[in-house]
Design an enzyme around this catalytic site. Structure first.
Site, PDB file in Angstrom:
ATOM      1  CG  ASP A 160     -56.638  -8.518 -74.102  1.00 28.41           C
ATOM      2  OD1 ASP A 160     -57.721  -8.750 -74.416  1.00 28.41           O
ATOM      3  OD2 ASP A 160     -56.138  -7.549 -73.584  1.00 28.41           O
ATOM      4  CB  CYS A 191     -67.346   5.078 -84.941  1.00 25.90           C
ATOM      5  SG  CYS A 191     -67.814   4.047 -86.562  1.00 25.90           S
TER       6      CYS A 191
HETATM    7  C1  B12 Z   1     -54.592  -5.528 -80.473  1.00 21.68           C
HETATM    8  C2  B12 Z   1     -55.552  -4.871 -79.939  1.00 21.68           C
HETATM    9  C3  B12 Z   1     -56.012  -3.733 -79.935  1.00 21.68           C
HETATM   10  C4  B12 Z   1     -55.068  -2.590 -80.680  1.00 21.68           C
HETATM   11  C5  B12 Z   1     -55.559  -2.712 -82.276  1.00 21.68           C
HETATM   12  C6  B12 Z   1     -57.224  -2.514 -82.193  1.00 21.68           C
HETATM   13  C7  B12 Z   1     -57.843  -3.337 -83.461  1.00 21.68           C
HETATM   14  N1  B12 Z   1     -59.112  -2.648 -83.855  1.00 21.68           N
HETATM   15  O1  B12 Z   1     -57.291  -4.334 -84.105  1.00 21.68           O
HETATM   16  C8  B12 Z   1     -55.446  -1.170 -80.009  1.00 21.68           C
HETATM   17  C9  B12 Z   1     -54.407  -1.094 -79.071  1.00 21.68           C
HETATM   18  C10 B12 Z   1     -55.594   0.054 -80.974  1.00 21.68           C
HETATM   19  C11 B12 Z   1     -56.654  -1.514 -79.451  1.00 21.68           C
HETATM   20  C12 B12 Z   1     -57.357  -0.544 -78.855  1.00 21.68           C
HETATM   21  C13 B12 Z   1     -58.872  -0.710 -78.148  1.00 21.68           C
HETATM   22  N2  B12 Z   1     -58.984  -2.045 -77.675  1.00 21.68           N
HETATM   23 CO1  B12 Z   1     -58.034  -3.726 -77.971  1.00 21.68          CO
HETATM   24  N3  B12 Z   1     -57.356  -5.462 -78.518  1.00 21.68           N
HETATM   25  C14 B12 Z   1     -56.288  -5.868 -79.084  1.00 21.68           C
HETATM   26  C15 B12 Z   1     -56.581  -7.458 -79.257  1.00 21.68           C
HETATM   27  C16 B12 Z   1     -55.300  -7.794 -78.274  1.00 21.68           C
HETATM   28  C17 B12 Z   1     -56.189  -7.829 -80.550  1.00 21.68           C
HETATM   29  C18 B12 Z   1     -57.018  -7.353 -81.880  1.00 21.68           C
HETATM   30  C19 B12 Z   1     -56.908  -7.788 -82.945  1.00 21.68           C
HETATM   31  O2  B12 Z   1     -56.615  -9.272 -83.309  1.00 21.68           O
HETATM   32  N4  B12 Z   1     -56.782  -6.897 -83.958  1.00 21.68           N
HETATM   33  C20 B12 Z   1     -56.642  -7.247 -85.484  1.00 21.68           C
HETATM   34  C21 B12 Z   1     -57.470  -6.637 -86.449  1.00 21.68           C
HETATM   35  C22 B12 Z   1     -57.316  -7.070 -87.781  1.00 21.68           C
HETATM   36  O3  B12 Z   1     -58.821  -7.233 -85.915  1.00 21.68           O
HETATM   37  P1  B12 Z   1     -60.189  -6.250 -85.919  1.00 21.68           P
HETATM   38  O4  B12 Z   1     -60.029  -4.735 -85.998  1.00 21.68           O
HETATM   39  O5  B12 Z   1     -60.828  -6.641 -84.721  1.00 21.68           O
HETATM   40  O6  B12 Z   1     -60.724  -6.658 -87.215  1.00 21.68           O
HETATM   41  C23 B12 Z   1     -61.700  -7.431 -87.574  1.00 21.68           C
HETATM   42  C24 B12 Z   1     -62.886  -6.959 -88.138  1.00 21.68           C
HETATM   43  O7  B12 Z   1     -62.802  -5.650 -88.171  1.00 21.68           O
HETATM   44  C25 B12 Z   1     -62.971  -7.507 -89.579  1.00 21.68           C
HETATM   45  N5  B12 Z   1     -62.913  -6.882 -90.806  1.00 21.68           N
HETATM   46  C26 B12 Z   1     -61.782  -6.042 -91.197  1.00 21.68           C
HETATM   47  N6  B12 Z   1     -62.150  -5.581 -92.188  1.00 21.68           N
HETATM   48  C27 B12 Z   1     -63.368  -5.691 -92.613  1.00 21.68           C
HETATM   49  C28 B12 Z   1     -64.014  -5.188 -93.543  1.00 21.68           C
HETATM   50  C29 B12 Z   1     -65.392  -5.709 -93.584  1.00 21.68           C
HETATM   51  C30 B12 Z   1     -66.345  -5.119 -95.076  1.00 21.68           C
HETATM   52  C31 B12 Z   1     -66.065  -6.550 -92.825  1.00 21.68           C
HETATM   53  C32 B12 Z   1     -67.395  -6.887 -92.839  1.00 21.68           C
HETATM   54  C33 B12 Z   1     -65.141  -6.884 -91.359  1.00 21.68           C
HETATM   55  C34 B12 Z   1     -64.058  -6.451 -91.571  1.00 21.68           C
HETATM   56  O8  B12 Z   1     -61.913  -8.719 -89.488  1.00 21.68           O
HETATM   57  C35 B12 Z   1     -60.972  -8.365 -88.691  1.00 21.68           C
HETATM   58  C36 B12 Z   1     -60.305  -9.644 -87.974  1.00 21.68           C
HETATM   59  O9  B12 Z   1     -59.673 -10.299 -88.982  1.00 21.68           O
HETATM   60  C37 B12 Z   1     -57.775  -7.890 -78.614  1.00 21.68           C
HETATM   61  C38 B12 Z   1     -57.951  -9.118 -77.842  1.00 21.68           C
HETATM   62  C39 B12 Z   1     -57.831 -10.192 -78.673  1.00 21.68           C
HETATM   63  N7  B12 Z   1     -57.053 -11.076 -78.582  1.00 21.68           N
HETATM   64  O10 B12 Z   1     -58.438 -10.225 -79.807  1.00 21.68           O
HETATM   65  C40 B12 Z   1     -58.259  -6.365 -77.645  1.00 21.68           C
HETATM   66  C41 B12 Z   1     -59.733  -6.148 -77.808  1.00 21.68           C
HETATM   67  C42 B12 Z   1     -60.081  -6.099 -79.276  1.00 21.68           C
HETATM   68  N8  B12 Z   1     -59.567  -4.585 -77.377  1.00 21.68           N
HETATM   69  C43 B12 Z   1     -60.488  -4.315 -76.656  1.00 21.68           C
HETATM   70  C44 B12 Z   1     -60.781  -2.970 -76.386  1.00 21.68           C
HETATM   71  C45 B12 Z   1     -61.779  -2.763 -75.124  1.00 21.68           C
HETATM   72  C46 B12 Z   1     -60.126  -1.912 -77.096  1.00 21.68           C
HETATM   73  C47 B12 Z   1     -60.546  -0.406 -76.583  1.00 21.68           C
HETATM   74  C48 B12 Z   1     -62.029  -0.021 -76.749  1.00 21.68           C
HETATM   75  C49 B12 Z   1     -59.559   0.089 -75.569  1.00 21.68           C
HETATM   76  C50 B12 Z   1     -59.823   1.462 -75.274  1.00 21.68           C
HETATM   77  N9  B12 Z   1     -60.798   2.115 -74.612  1.00 21.68           N
HETATM   78  O11 B12 Z   1     -58.731   2.316 -75.640  1.00 21.68           O
HETATM   79  C51 B12 Z   1     -59.791   0.246 -78.053  1.00 21.68           C
HETATM   80  C52 B12 Z   1     -60.744   0.010 -79.247  1.00 21.68           C
HETATM   81  C53 B12 Z   1     -60.378   0.819 -80.437  1.00 21.68           C
HETATM   82  C54 B12 Z   1     -60.948   0.213 -81.682  1.00 21.68           C
HETATM   83  N10 B12 Z   1     -61.818   0.940 -82.259  1.00 21.68           N
HETATM   84  O12 B12 Z   1     -60.721  -0.959 -82.020  1.00 21.68           O
HETATM   85  C55 B12 Z   1     -61.576  -5.440 -76.586  1.00 21.68           C
HETATM   86  C56 B12 Z   1     -62.947  -5.202 -77.536  1.00 21.68           C
HETATM   87  C57 B12 Z   1     -64.174  -5.500 -76.804  1.00 21.68           C
HETATM   88  C58 B12 Z   1     -65.103  -5.032 -77.789  1.00 21.68           C
HETATM   89  N11 B12 Z   1     -66.431  -4.517 -77.480  1.00 21.68           N
HETATM   90  O13 B12 Z   1     -65.094  -5.283 -79.062  1.00 21.68           O
HETATM   91  C59 B12 Z   1     -60.865  -6.699 -76.741  1.00 21.68           C
HETATM   92  C60 B12 Z   1     -61.477  -7.910 -77.561  1.00 21.68           C
HETATM   93  C61 B12 Z   1     -60.181  -7.086 -75.492  1.00 21.68           C
HETATM   94  C62 B12 Z   1     -61.022  -7.898 -74.404  1.00 21.68           C
HETATM   95  N12 B12 Z   1     -60.431  -9.236 -74.325  1.00 21.68           N
HETATM   96  O14 B12 Z   1     -62.126  -7.560 -74.340  1.00 21.68           O
HETATM   97  N13 B12 Z   1     -56.773  -2.824 -79.291  1.00 21.68           N
HETATM   98  S1  SF4 Z   2     -73.403   2.039 -85.599  1.00 22.78           S
HETATM   99 FE1  SF4 Z   2     -71.657   1.330 -86.556  1.00 22.78          FE
HETATM  100  S2  SF4 Z   2     -71.158   2.823 -87.747  1.00 22.78           S
HETATM  101 FE2  SF4 Z   2     -72.388   3.767 -86.473  1.00 22.78          FE
HETATM  102  S3  SF4 Z   2     -71.122   4.581 -84.773  1.00 22.78           S
HETATM  103 FE3  SF4 Z   2     -71.620   2.519 -84.152  1.00 22.78          FE
HETATM  104  S4  SF4 Z   2     -70.048   1.338 -84.803  1.00 22.78           S
HETATM  105 FE4  SF4 Z   2     -69.830   3.133 -85.984  1.00 22.78          FE
END
Ligand code: B12
Ligand code: SF4
Ligand code: SF4
Length: 360
Positions: A148, A208
């Site tokens: 994290d 989702c």
């Molecule tokens: C901040 C954070 C949160 C925040 C923001 C979540 C988020 N989606 O960013 C909040 C508090 C909301 C959160 C919630 C949760 N979290 Co969290 N969180 C983090 C943390 C610390 C950083 C995530 C981050 O950098 N986000 C920034 C955004 C931009 O990143 P992203 O959403 O992943 O986006 C990437 C892609 O989506 C992609 N992308 C974006 N746009 C597009 C468009 C296209 C077309 C494509 C192809 C790709 C793409 O690029 C992005 C990266 O640059 C990580 C640990 C870590 N250091 O990475 C844990 C982490 C992501 N969390 C985790 C978990 C378990 C959760 C929850 C399930 C907890 C819960 N049950 O409540 C939820 C899930 C919610 C969700 N749907 O994401 C796990 C995820 C495990 C997994 N299987 O993915 C992590 C990795 C922690 C861990 N060490 O295990 N979390």
């Molecule tokens: S398969 Fe992909 S689009 Fe469908 S619920 Fe899972 S994450 Fe969302």
């Protein structure tokens, strides 16, 4: 310094996976250090204010660049990123299948007996020490473990390590394991052969996005934290914006909906690991119990639990809002008392909950 020969490096890459499995990780892979298109999306995400109050996400280096967008300034020595994933799913029902009146929901990852940060870190250290041993205990070899808090977006590295694809709900999904996975990473100065990313298997599915109660998945693969129940109940301090309270439903800590509805989680295997088995009372917990907890009870019940992150005040605030959403007038007497609670955030939330219950 001992020069590490190429055949030895390929031996280490193979050993990483064996060591990870031995330590208890179901999945492991190796990613290169960067240059990924997804990291540019991270910059755009921060610029759009999607991180809300999570200021640690916006940390910048001396040149003003986002630390989490590149390892170049924070770990210039890193040549590979080992990503490990562990299943935390237990054989409990999904939140979307449970609807007991007057009860709340704590997300699946937080029921555990031990905080996942500690569990994953302990296992990462086992892998790290095996890698170091395989590299001849070279003192110049650098390795760093993170769960994290490292300067990287773990899911992007997980994708490029072949652990899974990034789903439209933004979670890492694996075809066999589903998405109930915790991630941990080891940065290393060893230049290991990277794995290949797996294809995106979301296809035309949008379950989702359609199921999110607060429309936090603003576009496929894009989450606005400010709208996400997980952020609101765990990371957001003080009052929750009124317009988002109803959408929180009965969630008191985190949210699983966008994973519960995912077809790839239908047959997700359950773990037998004792660390991840639920603590008593946390699956579908009683709201009056949570809202009435004293600071001492909170400390005692949640010692070594990720739930401590929302603090005593946050958990009671969330439970009170869930009471307001419950339609259960039996909570009115308790809420009337809470309306003059010494914690102003709890008191204000209780007044909101009362007016919601009494007008329903
Ligand atoms: C901040 C954070 C949160 C925040 C923001 C979540 C988020 N989606 O960013 C909040 C508090 C909301 C959160 C919630 C949760 N979290 Co969290 N969180 C983090 C943390 C610390 C950083 C995530 C981050 O950098 N986000 C920034 C955004 C931009 O990143 P992203 O959403 O992943 O986006 C990437 C892609 O989506 C992609 N992308 C974006 N746009 C597009 C468009 C296209 C077309 C494509 C192809 C790709 C793409 O690029 C992005 C990266 O640059 C990580 C640990 C870590 N250091 O990475 C844990 C982490 C992501 N969390 C985790 C978990 C378990 C959760 C929850 C399930 C907890 C819960 N049950 O409540 C939820 C899930 C919610 C969700 N749907 O994401 C796990 C995820 C495990 C997994 N299987 O993915 C992590 C990795 C922690 C861990 N060490 O295990 N979390
Ligand atoms: S398969 Fe992909 S689009 Fe469908 S619920 Fe899972 S994450 Fe969302
Ligand atoms: S965790 Fe809940 S609120 Fe957040 S995006 Fe998923 S369904 Fe929406």
């Amino acid at each position: 310094m001992r020069y590490i020969q190429l055949p030895e490096l390929s031996h280490i890459a193979a050993l990483v996976k064996k060591a990870a499995h031995k330590a208890g990780f179901e999945l492991a892979g190796i990613a290169p250090v960067g240059g990924f298109a997804e990291l540019r999306r991270f910059e755009a995400w921060i610029a759009a204010g999607r991180a809300g109050e999570m200021k640690y996400m916006e940390a910048r280096d001396e040149a003003g660049k986002l630390k989490r967008a590149s390892l170049q300034s924070t770990a210039p020595w890193a040549r590979s990123v080992i990503v490990c994933a562990i299943n935390y799913n237990t054989s409990q029902p999904y939140s979307v299948a449970v609807d007991t009146p007057g009860r709340g929901w704590i997300s699946r990852y937080a029921w555990s007996r031990e905080d996942y940060h500690q569990v994953v870190m302990r296992k990462l250290r086992e892998v790290e020490s095996q890698v170091r041993r395989a590299a001849g205990d070279d003192r110049d070899l650098i390795t760093r473990c993170f769960v994290d808090t490292g300067p990287l977006v773990e899911r992007v590295y997980a994708k490029h390590a072949g652990v899974g694809w990034i789903g439209k709900n933004t979670c890492i999904l694996n075809q066999k394991m589903g998405s109930w996975l915790f991630l941990g990473v080891i940065l290393t100065s060893l230049e290991l052969t990277p794995d290949v990313p797996v294809p995106d298997r979301c296809g035309k599915c949008t379950r989702c996005i359609d199921a999110c109660p607060t429309d936090a998945l603003v576009a496929p693969y894009e989450l606005d934290s400010k709208l996400c129940i997980s952020y609101l109940t765990i990371e957001k301090r003080s009052a929750i914006p009124e317009n988002l309270r109803e959408g929180m439903g009965r969630h008191v800590f985190g949210c699983d909906i966008c994973q519960d509805v995912c077809p790839w989680n239908r047959k997700a295997p359950a773990t037998e690991a004792p660390e991840f088995q639920p603590r008593e009372g946390l699956v579908n917990p009683a709201l009056d119990w949570l809202a009435g907890m004293t600071a001492d009870e909170f400390r005692e019940k949640f010692r070594g639990s990720p739930i401590r992150r929302t603090k005593h005040s946050g958990l009671r605030r969330n439970a009170v809002i869930a009471m307001g959403n419950s339609g259960q007038r039996r909570f009115v007497p308790q809420l009337e008392k809470l309306a003059s609670d010494e914690d102003p955030v709890v008191a204000e939330s209780a007044r909101w909950a009362l007016s919601k219950l009494l007008s329903s």
